[in-house]
Motif scaffolding. Sequence first.
Motif, PDB file in Angstrom:
ATOM      1  N   ASP A  31      -3.543   2.973   2.525  1.00 62.97           N
ATOM      2  CA  ASP A  31      -2.236   3.481   2.121  1.00 62.97           C
ATOM      3  C   ASP A  31      -1.186   2.421   2.445  1.00 62.97           C
ATOM      4  O   ASP A  31      -1.175   1.857   3.531  1.00 62.97           O
ATOM      5  N   GLY A  32      -0.322   2.145   1.497  1.00 63.76           N
ATOM      6  CA  GLY A  32       0.711   1.134   1.679  1.00 63.76           C
ATOM      7  C   GLY A  32       0.376  -0.182   0.999  1.00 63.76           C
ATOM      8  O   GLY A  32       1.242  -1.038   0.857  1.00 63.76           O
ATOM      9  N   ASN A  33      -0.866  -0.360   0.547  1.00 62.05           N
ATOM     10  CA  ASN A  33      -1.256  -1.578  -0.159  1.00 62.05           C
ATOM     11  C   ASN A  33      -0.918  -1.388  -1.644  1.00 62.05           C
ATOM     12  O   ASN A  33      -1.774  -1.082  -2.472  1.00 62.05           O
ATOM     13  N   ALA A  34       0.358  -1.549  -1.950  1.00 57.91           N
ATOM     14  CA  ALA A  34       0.875  -1.234  -3.285  1.00 57.91           C
ATOM     15  C   ALA A  34       0.227  -2.071  -4.380  1.00 57.91           C
ATOM     16  O   ALA A  34      -0.054  -1.562  -5.471  1.00 57.91           O
ATOM     17  N   GLY A  35      -0.026  -3.348  -4.108  1.00 57.69           N
ATOM     18  CA  GLY A  35      -0.633  -4.212  -5.120  1.00 57.69           C
ATOM     19  C   GLY A  35      -2.026  -3.754  -5.499  1.00 57.69           C
ATOM     20  O   GLY A  35      -2.363  -3.664  -6.686  1.00 57.69           O
ATOM     21  N   ALA A  36      -2.842  -3.455  -4.497  1.00 61.53           N
ATOM     22  CA  ALA A  36      -4.207  -2.992  -4.765  1.00 61.53           C
ATOM     23  C   ALA A  36      -4.186  -1.633  -5.456  1.00 61.53           C
ATOM     24  O   ALA A  36      -4.941  -1.400  -6.410  1.00 61.53           O
ATOM     25  N   LEU A  37      -3.325  -0.746  -5.000  1.00 64.00           N
ATOM     26  CA  LEU A  37      -3.236   0.581  -5.604  1.00 64.00           C
ATOM     27  C   LEU A  37      -2.859   0.477  -7.081  1.00 64.00           C
ATOM     28  O   LEU A  37      -3.453   1.141  -7.937  1.00 64.00           O
ATOM     29  N   ALA A  38      -1.909  -0.383  -7.410  1.00 65.00           N
ATOM     30  CA  ALA A  38      -1.506  -0.573  -8.810  1.00 65.00           C
ATOM     31  C   ALA A  38      -2.653  -1.146  -9.637  1.00 65.00           C
ATOM     32  O   ALA A  38      -2.882  -0.718 -10.777  1.00 65.00           O
ATOM     33  N   LEU A  39      -3.375  -2.109  -9.074  1.00 60.25           N
ATOM     34  CA  LEU A  39      -4.513  -2.701  -9.776  1.00 60.25           C
ATOM     35  C   LEU A  39      -5.562  -1.640 -10.082  1.00 60.25           C
ATOM     36  O   LEU A  39      -6.053  -1.545 -11.210  1.00 60.25           O
ATOM     37  N   TYR A  40      -5.900  -0.835  -9.090  1.00 63.02           N
ATOM     38  CA  TYR A  40      -6.930   0.183  -9.291  1.00 63.02           C
ATOM     39  C   TYR A  40      -6.475   1.251 -10.282  1.00 63.02           C
ATOM     40  O   TYR A  40      -7.264   1.701 -11.121  1.00 63.02           O
ATOM     41  N   ARG A  41      -5.228   1.644 -10.206  1.00 60.91           N
ATOM     42  CA  ARG A  41      -4.717   2.638 -11.175  1.00 60.91           C
ATOM     43  C   ARG A  41      -4.778   2.074 -12.596  1.00 60.91           C
ATOM     44  O   ARG A  41      -5.174   2.770 -13.525  1.00 60.91           O
ATOM     45  N   LYS A  42      -4.398   0.816 -12.751  1.00 61.09           N
ATOM     46  CA  LYS A  42      -4.438   0.179 -14.077  1.00 61.09           C
ATOM     47  C   LYS A  42      -5.871   0.111 -14.606  1.00 61.09           C
ATOM     48  O   LYS A  42      -6.096   0.163 -15.816  1.00 61.09           O
ATOM     49  N   ALA A  43      -6.844   0.020 -13.694  1.00 60.24           N
ATOM     50  CA  ALA A  43      -8.253  -0.034 -14.088  1.00 60.24           C
ATOM     51  C   ALA A  43      -8.848   1.358 -14.311  1.00 60.24           C
ATOM     52  O   ALA A  43     -10.045   1.487 -14.564  1.00 60.24           O
ATOM     53  N   GLY A  44      -8.025   2.395 -14.204  1.00 57.58           N
ATOM     54  CA  GLY A  44      -8.489   3.737 -14.522  1.00 57.58           C
ATOM     55  C   GLY A  44      -8.874   4.603 -13.343  1.00 57.58           C
ATOM     56  O   GLY A  44      -9.374   5.716 -13.520  1.00 57.58           O
ATOM     57  N   PHE A  45      -8.633   4.146 -12.122  1.00 54.79           N
ATOM     58  CA  PHE A  45      -8.924   4.936 -10.936  1.00 54.79           C
ATOM     59  C   PHE A  45      -7.743   5.857 -10.625  1.00 54.79           C
ATOM     60  O   PHE A  45      -6.595   5.491 -10.862  1.00 54.79           O
ATOM     61  N   ALA A  46      -8.053   7.018 -10.076  1.00 52.62           N
ATOM     62  CA  ALA A  46      -7.022   7.974  -9.678  1.00 52.62           C
ATOM     63  C   ALA A  46      -7.255   8.372  -8.223  1.00 52.62           C
ATOM     64  O   ALA A  46      -8.400   8.498  -7.776  1.00 52.62           O
ATOM     65  N   VAL A  47      -6.159   8.588  -7.501  1.00 52.30           N
ATOM     66  CA  VAL A  47      -6.250   9.044  -6.117  1.00 52.30           C
ATOM     67  C   VAL A  47      -6.737  10.492  -6.123  1.00 52.30           C
ATOM     68  O   VAL A  47      -6.183  11.334  -6.827  1.00 52.30           O
ATOM     69  N   VAL A  48      -7.785  10.750  -5.328  1.00 55.82           N
ATOM     70  CA  VAL A  48      -8.333  12.108  -5.241  1.00 55.82           C
ATOM     71  C   VAL A  48      -8.274  12.666  -3.825  1.00 55.82           C
ATOM     72  O   VAL A  48      -8.638  13.814  -3.598  1.00 55.82           O
ATOM     73  N   GLY A  49      -7.820  11.850  -2.882  1.00 57.23           N
ATOM     74  CA  GLY A  49      -7.725  12.339  -1.517  1.00 57.23           C
ATOM     75  C   GLY A  49      -7.195  11.290  -0.565  1.00 57.23           C
ATOM     76  O   GLY A  49      -6.953  10.147  -0.939  1.00 57.23           O
ATOM     77  N   ARG A  50      -7.012  11.706   0.646  1.00 56.08           N
ATOM     78  CA  ARG A  50      -6.502  10.829   1.709  1.00 56.08           C
ATOM     79  C   ARG A  50      -7.303  11.100   2.973  1.00 56.08           C
ATOM     80  O   ARG A  50      -7.502  12.244   3.349  1.00 56.08           O
ATOM     81  N   GLU A  51      -7.732  10.023   3.616  1.00 53.30           N
ATOM     82  CA  GLU A  51      -8.362  10.139   4.921  1.00 53.30           C
ATOM     83  C   GLU A  51      -7.352   9.672   5.962  1.00 53.30           C
ATOM     84  O   GLU A  51      -7.055   8.482   6.061  1.00 53.30           O
ATOM     85  N   PRO A  52      -6.800  10.599   6.727  1.00 51.42           N
ATOM     86  CA  PRO A  52      -5.840  10.185   7.748  1.00 51.42           C
ATOM     87  C   PRO A  52      -6.536   9.424   8.873  1.00 51.42           C
ATOM     88  O   PRO A  52      -7.695   9.692   9.192  1.00 51.42           O
ATOM     89  N   ARG A  53      -5.821   8.438   9.424  1.00 52.63           N
ATOM     90  CA  ARG A  53      -6.316   7.682  10.570  1.00 52.63           C
ATOM     91  C   ARG A  53      -7.703   7.088  10.302  1.00 52.63           C
ATOM     92  O   ARG A  53      -8.574   7.065  11.165  1.00 52.63           O
ATOM     93  N   ALA A  54      -7.898   6.585   9.105  1.00 52.78           N
ATOM     94  CA  ALA A  54      -9.215   6.089   8.694  1.00 52.78           C
ATOM     95  C   ALA A  54      -9.637   4.841   9.447  1.00 52.78           C
ATOM     96  O   ALA A  54     -10.813   4.662   9.748  1.00 52.78           O
ATOM     97  N   VAL A  55      -8.688   3.965   9.722  1.00 56.23           N
ATOM     98  CA  VAL A  55      -8.995   2.734  10.452  1.00 56.23           C
ATOM     99  C   VAL A  55      -7.935   2.517  11.527  1.00 56.23           C
ATOM    100  O   VAL A  55      -6.801   2.972  11.402  1.00 56.23           O
ATOM    101  N   LEU A  56      -8.349   1.815  12.567  1.00 57.53           N
ATOM    102  CA  LEU A  56      -7.454   1.465  13.670  1.00 57.53           C
ATOM    103  C   LEU A  56      -7.378  -0.057  13.705  1.00 57.53           C
ATOM    104  O   LEU A  56      -8.376  -0.729  13.966  1.00 57.53           O
ATOM    105  N   VAL A  57      -6.204  -0.595  13.390  1.00 60.25           N
ATOM    106  CA  VAL A  57      -6.007  -2.041  13.321  1.00 60.25           C
ATOM    107  C   VAL A  57      -4.840  -2.417  14.218  1.00 60.25           C
ATOM    108  O   VAL A  57      -3.722  -1.922  14.032  1.00 60.25           O
ATOM    109  N   ASP A  58      -5.096  -3.276  15.170  1.00 58.00           N
ATOM    110  CA  ASP A  58      -4.056  -3.734  16.096  1.00 58.00           C
ATOM    111  C   ASP A  58      -3.284  -2.566  16.721  1.00 58.00           C
ATOM    112  O   ASP A  58      -2.057  -2.583  16.806  1.00 58.00           O
ATOM    113  N   GLY A  59      -4.021  -1.526  17.108  1.00 48.75           N
ATOM    114  CA  GLY A  59      -3.410  -0.387  17.780  1.00 48.75           C
ATOM    115  C   GLY A  59      -2.712   0.599  16.861  1.00 48.75           C
ATOM    116  O   GLY A  59      -2.104   1.552  17.333  1.00 48.75           O
ATOM    117  N   ARG A  60      -2.782   0.382  15.541  1.00 50.85           N
ATOM    118  CA  ARG A  60      -2.130   1.284  14.575  1.00 50.85           C
ATOM    119  C   ARG A  60      -3.187   1.988  13.735  1.00 50.85           C
ATOM    120  O   ARG A  60      -4.093   1.347  13.214  1.00 50.85           O
TER     121      ARG A  60
END
Length: 165
Positions: A124-153
């Motif tokens: 979430d927040g990777n706008a460039g990748a999200l736009a690329l995937y949407r343009k390729a026909g992918f649609a958001v179907v869900g969200r996994e909260p707290r999916a990864v922990l990177v640098d304490g976030r």
Amino acid sequence: MQIRRLTSDDAVVYRALRLRGLREHPEAFTSSWEDDERKPLAASHARLQDPATTFWGAFDGDALVGIVGLERLRRPKERHKAWVVGMYVPVEDAGRGIGAALLQALCAAARDEGLRDLLLSVTDGNAGALALYRKAGFAVVGREPRAVLVDGRFLDKLQMHRALD
């Protein structure tokens, strides 16, 4: 630019580009640079030879300038699906249509294999990748909260889907 399937002969350049992506964009991948950097080159050879996983590369001359993978699901009731994984195009090559060309090649091959659905996750927040995937026909179907922990976030991952039929 040439798009083609990667083979174990491409392990050196594949590993180098993958490690670069993991180092420069740790928030974009569930794998980490620290773990993958310790793996021997043989691990990249093995990954590129795994029959359940296929990678495509974009080449500008001899230089590998983009990668994307397809990991097929193995359980009988899920064999119609596969995960899109490991997408990376370096910043200096962005905007050239490389990501779109890689996804197009992957989708065409998946369809030819009889796959019917593709899945992926994007931070979430990777706008460039999200736009690329949407343009390729992918649609958001869900969200996994707290999916990864990177640098304490904690970062959420958006789950995306594309039907191929």
